[in-house]
Design an enzyme around this catalytic site. Structure first.
Site, PDB file in Angstrom:
ATOM      1  N   THR A 408       0.960  -1.293   0.108  1.00  0.00           N
ATOM      2  CA  THR A 408       0.038  -0.039  -0.134  1.00  0.00           C
ATOM      3  C   THR A 408       0.918   1.315   0.084  1.00  0.00           C
ATOM      4  OG1 THR A 408      -1.540  -1.467   1.356  1.00  0.00           O
ATOM      5  CG2 THR A 408      -2.108   1.001   1.090  1.00  0.00           C
ATOM      6  N   THR A 426      -3.564   0.691  -3.140  1.00  0.00           N
ATOM      7  CA  THR A 426      -2.754  -0.692  -2.801  1.00  0.00           C
ATOM      8  C   THR A 426      -3.148  -1.739  -3.862  1.00  0.00           C
ATOM      9  OG1 THR A 426      -2.694  -2.300  -0.933  1.00  0.00           O
ATOM     10  CG2 THR A 426      -4.952  -1.477  -1.346  1.00  0.00           C
ATOM     11  N   GLU A 447      -6.235  -8.673  -3.006  1.00  0.00           N
ATOM     12  CA  GLU A 447      -6.997  -8.025  -2.185  1.00  0.00           C
ATOM     13  C   GLU A 447      -8.134  -9.082  -1.484  1.00  0.00           C
ATOM     14  OE1 GLU A 447      -6.201  -4.847  -0.493  1.00  0.00           O
ATOM     15  OE2 GLU A 447      -5.855  -4.589  -2.432  1.00  0.00           O
TER      16      GLU A 447
END
Ligand code: GLY
Length: 592
Positions: A408, A426, A447
């Site tokens: 990130t 990110t 993610e």
């Protein structure tokens, strides 16, 4: 496989480009400064190469949103293992003309075909690395839609103009530093399993590009050019979208790949259906200033807000430092217990946000704090009575926060008119899911491991179309309706405690923003031990906290914050890390 990124040794002073032109490497460590004060606009990022084009945009009359997009696009080139167009993020914007704070949620979404057991095999959740390095972990990227929406609603310049510095940087390259080298090195065992990732990020001998060589990414330059020429839709349908789907469903393995890469289920329909969303920010009033943050699906705004509400009950200004830190750790512990239980994508779970951010709930939680450290995991409280609901709703169990190293990046921009952007984006882990989409030069995110993917019942369980809970905490603080400061950080779930600690340092302890950022960090997230930076463990405060029952785990560093504070209506101070992650870059338009 053709090498699309070439690293070549550079002379100390100049680089001969492929076209034969001279590019003076704009990366001289000497010119990278963590603090800058002045007028006309300010930028703070982790990287001079990103701060400079943002300042140029401001000088040309662009606003803070324009400059943030320009900087972010460059970071997608120079910080490709932290963020980029293969991922997502949250942009918090103070819009001077309306006097309002708003947010652009461009968090990744799970493909529609995902379900609570998508990460299970033989009845058990996959180990983290097996889940991460796979097609399964990639959420539908949101960044391109997010930039486009932010510009359409709040920008003044066109995406195609703002992508130019990033296209140039990808094509001409930049000098590999130790952080870049280390980030590749930590992933080599997986990067060399994937033909495209190996081709872009490893040298011919399978090692990371050497420090001091120039790294170029012409495929990424071409991808940005396609977006610049044909608009954001080109990312979500057509050749780039097909390449993403193919990479997810059939990761392009080398013949000697030595890990199992599970296929994902992303389809063209998932990409076409992706939308970024404008959402209301969270807001708490803390000691007379308004702290605006990112609401669900991020847990940043609610967790920082709850912790601040708890801390408002103590006169932190007049307490010994170790007692301030004790309350900070205990408030964080309790707020994380609630975050872990109640925060998820609001489209799938009715987050009791009003209750979590209410002063009544904070007072109830504060009563649990003693002068001794509590033992984690502490149980979540019940925010529903403070949420306007007559009955208690569903909740997760008492749970410790999962420890993961996050990647990130965060950037902060203000313009001369007083617009402010606090932007965190990110690809999740350092290196995302490890798969470069063929022909595009960018890495996909992982993610979806931000879901509670080992649970089939948790509010943050995997579900098709859902956004995983985030910890990203882009924050803007207003005083009397005018910007006072803006700040954010990378660092997985430690983002929340990093931003909280900086706010307390700045708002309660009388530090300037640069001092607040430089201060040694601690992170308590309802975990049995508290993370601490090594130098802190040698302090008298650490000793006093141990006497209260706090136990510490030493970690080399926590977070990499950037921020801006407003010294007067016109005078701004941009601040970045002096040393963490190699130090950041703060610039202003007219230095004082
Ligand atoms: N992937 C980092 C976060 O969203 O918190």
């Amino acid at each position: 496989m053709r090498r699309t990124a070439r690293s070549v040794l550079v002379s100390l002073l100049a680089v001969v480009t492929a076209a034969g032109g001279l590019v003076v490497p704009a990366v001289g460590a000497a010119s990278k400064q963590p603090v800058a004060t002045g007028t006309g606009g300010a930028v703070s990022t982790v990287e001079l190469l990103a701060s400079r084009p943002a300042i140029r945009v401001l000088k040309r009359g662009g606003n803070a949103v324009d400059a943030a997009v320009a900087a972010a696009a460059v970071l997608g080139v120079t910080e490709p293992f932290s963020a980029g167009i293969g991922g997502g993020g949250f942009m918090v914007i103070y819009d001077r003309s309306s006097g309002k704070v708003t947010t652009i949620d461009h968090r990744e979404r799970a493909p529609f075909a995902m379900h609570p057991e998508s990460f299970f095999e033989n009845g058990e959740p996959l180990p983290f690395n097996d889940a991460r390095f796979s097609g399964l972990s990639a959420g539908v990227p949101g960044t391109v839609r997010g930039w486009a929406q932010a510009l359409r609603r709040y920008g003044t310049m066109r995406l195609r103009t703002l992508l130019r510095p990033a296209i140039r940087r990808a094509r001409e390259g930049f000098v590999v530093d130790q952080v870049f080298f280390d980030q590749v090195n930590g992933n080599v065992a997986y990067f060399d399993d994937i033909t495209t990732t190996e081709a872009v990020f490893l040298d011919a001998d399978g090692t990371p590009p050497d420090v001091g060589t120039v790294f170029r990414n012409p495929d990424l330059a071409r991808t940005y050019e396609r977006i610049a020429n044909r608009g954001p839709r080109v990312f979500y349908r057509g050749g780039i979208a097909r390449a993403m789907v193919q990479a997810v469903q059939q990761p392009p393995l080398t013949s000697d790949a030595d890990h199992t890469w599970r296929p994902g289920v992303m389809t063209l329909r998932d990409l076409e259906a992706y939308r970024s969303l404008e959402r209301k920010p969270t807001r708490v009033n803390y000691r007379g200033v308004d702290v605006f943050g990112m609401g669900p699906p991020s847990s940043g705004g609610s967790t920082i807000g709850e912790a601040l509400n708890i801390l408002e009950g103590y006169d932190l200004r007049n307490l010994p430092r170790e007692q301030v830190l004790h309350y900070f750790l205990e408030a964080s512990r309790l707020a994380f217990a609630d975050r872990n239980a109640y925060v998820a994508d609001p489209a799938y779970f009715a987050v009791p946000l009003r209750g979590l951010l209410s002063e009544g709930f904070a007072a109830e939680r504060r009563e649990l704090i003693t002068e001794e450290a509590a033992t984690s995991p502490v149980a979540p409280g019940d925010p529903y009575p403070y949420n306007g609901s007559s009955s208690s709703g569903s909740r997760g169990e008492a749970s410790v926060t999962v420890e993961r190293s996050g990647s990130t990046t965060h950037l902060t921009v203000a313009d001369r008119s007083g617009n402010v952007v606090s932007y965190t984006f990110t690809i999740e882990s350092i290196g995302g899911n490890g798969i470069v989409v063929p022909g595009t030069g960018f890495l996909l995110n992982n993610e979806l491991t931000d879901f509670d993917y080992g649970s089939t019942t948790h509010p943050n369980r995997v579900q098709g179309g859902k956004r995983p809970r985030s910890s990203m905490s882009p924050t803007i603080v207003l005083q009397n309706g005018r910007p006072l400061l803006a700040v954010g950080s990378p660092g997985g779930s430690t983002i929340i405690t990093t931003v909280l600690q900086i706010l307390i340092n700045r708002l309660d302890l009388g530090m300037t923003l640069p001092e607040a950022i430089a201060e040694l960090r601690l992170s308590q997230r309802n975990t049995p031990t508290t993370l601490a930076e090594p130098a802190f463990l040698e302090t008298a405060e650490a000793e006093a906290l141990r006497a209260r029952g706090h136990e510490f785990t030493s970690v080399p560093e926590i977070g990499a914050a950037t921020g801006i504070e407003f010294l007067t209506r016109r005078l701004m101070r941009a601040a970045a890390e002096p040393t963490r992650r190699g130090g950041g870059s703060a610039l202003v338009v007219n230095p004082r």
